[in-house]
Structure formats: C-alpha cells, structure tokens
Write an enzyme that holds these catalytic residues in place. Structure first.
Site: not given
Length: 344
Positions: A15, A59-61, A91, A248, A280
C-alpha cells in the site's frame, strides 16, 4: 552532506507505494522513484540511501517462499555494502516475511527493518512517511562501539519496533496494525527513539552472517473448532509429502477429548510427522500439562509451540525442514529458541 551510514531500501510492493486509479478507484502500484519524491524529508537524513525495486511490485497476498529467497539474496549480496536494510512490504503477509527472514539469516549483525503503511504515501493522512523515515533511522542507528543498534529482523509500525518473528497483524484499519503480544517492544519512537537494548538480540560481531536460501513448505495449518470433522482432519494428516502440521488449539493448548482426534494425531506422529501445538489466542502460551486435554495431546506425540505466532511457527518449520532431513532433529529444534522467537 556527510553521510554517517548507508541504507538500502528494498521496495517489494504494498500500500505504501500505491496510488488510486481515478477511473476505477482501485489502488495501483506507483513507480518507486515517484514514491520517494513524495518524501522530500529524506533529503534531511544524514544517511546515504540506495534503492532496489521488485519489478513488477508484489501484492503481499502473493508473497511466497521463492520471493523470500529472492529477498534474502538481495540482502545477502548487498550485505557488505550497507549498514542496514529497510524492506517496504504490504501489511497482509509482512509478519510471515519478517519471520522467514529471521530464520534465513544466521548471526545477523545488521538491521533488517520491514515497514509499510495503511494509506498510500501520497495521501494526505498517510502513515507511510513516518514509518519510512523512522525505519531508515533505525536501520542506520549504531551503538557507542559502532556496532548496529538493532542487529535483527524487525517490523516498525506506528511508533513501535517489534521483533519480526514475534509479530502479527492485529488490525486491517488502524495505523497501529501490528503487535508482538508475547514479547515487549524493541524500541519506541516518540520525540526521541528509545531503544530497549536488553530486549534486542546480541549476535557475535566477530563472526560472519550466513544465509540459508532453501525453504521446505511441506507444512500446513489447521484450526480446531467445535464440530470439526474427523474425515477432513484425517484427510489433512494423510496428505502426501506433508512433514509438519501447525495445529491451532484452544486456550493454553487444549483440544476436544474426541478419541478419533487423539488417534489421528498419534498416527501422524508415529508416521514421523511433526505436529506443533500453538494457541488460537493472540497472547499467552501453550502449556500442555496444565489441563488433561492438553496432556493427552502431549501423550499423542504433539509438541508445544510455546508462545509462538502462527507466522513464526510456519516459517520456522520451513527453515528447519529444508536444513534437516531428519524430522526428529526438526522436532528437537522446534522446542528451542533459535532466533528469540519463543519463550522457554
């Protein structure tokens, strides 16, 4: 201007370097040089700044182990030339990248600071300027003996420097997007920058930094929930080539007292698979001896992830699995703090 330090900024995407397309309203990547033009304050910093841009920006994804390896190569290749590194990153997966890099660099003696922003750097209320400027200052900071003030991988956001492998993204909307719930901040940036030197890693400055570029991503994460199905769990455990599972659990490491679940986990560990138990909860530690449900997991061969984040547990397994073909060695090292990632 006389420069005190040399810092390399590596722009991966995110971003911070985007602008809004007037036609579609969507955020799109800017040219990196245009990004720097938005921060004229950089001219006032007594640090020589060089830049490297991923082309195209990521893109961080879409971040992946291959891109972590590419990033590690860039830092390792430039390591002798700079006093510190600032990685501009989206992020969403920043905590995964910070964790991965912390394991890939052994005996890191220089700062690698990841940062970004919640608003593009060209927007009026952006948080990007302060995050970038302070990250550069931290990457350049030195102790009285000339050694790096923060010789580890960190995430700087909204006035706080956090250990990279202790950090998780806590908010999609707030400027205070990251927190290290189980480890105190390494530094606070207010009017002055206050470093907590007793919390910062202390490498051997007489020895070189070494890098492991290989990662083994034969690992999966699954989260327990009321009503989880036996056939799906068994299907996950039976996945071909799977070496490790990050599970988790509830609270301090508890799971349902279903015999099928314990049998499935025991079958997995008997087959040599590594099952790591993490909570979790955002804060707190797995203590499998605290309640009977946790004790039964321990009896099934599940090992404790202590107070690890999911990002750290996953990337630590990738690192260890690539380094050690013997799963018992990986199991042993998962129970040790190798980069300050867990509290033993």
């Amino acid at each position: 201007m006389t420069y005190d330090s040399h810092v390399l900024i590596i722009y991966t995407g995110g971003t911070i370097g985007m602008s809004r397309n007037p036609a579609t309203g969507a955020l799109e990547p800017l040219n990196f040089e245009h990004l720097l033009s938005k921060v004229p304050e950089l001219q006032q910093i007594p640090t020589h700044i060089s830049t490297y841009q991923f082309n195209p920006p990521i893109d961080s994804s879409d971040m992946s182990p291959k891109l972590w390896t590419d990033l590690a190569h860039i830092i390792a290749d430039n390591y002798p030339l700079y006093d510190g590194f600032v990685v501009l990153h989206g992020t969403d997966t920043m905590a995964y990248t910070a964790s991965a890099l912390s394991y890939m660099f052994e005996n890191l003696t220089k700062p690698v600071i990841l940062t970004g922003s919640q608003l593009p750097i060209g927007q009026f209320r952006t948080d990007g300027k302060e995050n970038l400027i302070t990250s550069i200052e931290m990457a350049a900071a030195k102790r009285h003996d000339g050694m790096a003030m923060v010789p580890e991988v960190g995430i700087y956001f909204n006035g706080h420097l956090l250990r990279g492998n202790r950090t998780t993204k806590q908010s999609a909307d707030e400027f205070n997007a990251f927190e290290s719930f189980n480890y105190p901040h390494l530094a606070e940036a207010g009017v002055n920058i206050s470093y907590h030197e007793n919390r910062i890693l202390h490498p051997d400055f007489t020895k070189p930094m070494t890098t492991q570029f290989q990662l083994d991503n034969n690992v999966i994460v699954f989260t327990l929930f009321p009503g989880i199905r036996e056939d799906l769990v068994r299907h996950i455990i039976a996945t071909p080539n799977l070496r490790a599972i990050v599970m988790r659990t509830y609270g301090s490491g508890n799971a349902p007292q279903n015999q099928w679940l314990l049998n499935a986990l025991k079958a997995a560990t008997n087959a040599g698979k590594i099952v790591v138990n993490i909570s979790q909860c955002m804060a707190g530690m797995v203590e499998m001896s605290r309640y009977d449900t946790g004790y039964q997991l321990k009896s099934a061969g599940v090992i404790s992830g202590y107070d690890s984040t999911v990002e750290s547990a996953v990337t630590k397994l990738m690192y260890l699995q690539a380094r050690y073909p013997d799963n018992e060695q990986v199991r042993t090292l998962m129970s040790h703090s190798i980069r300050g990632e867990i509290t033993i």
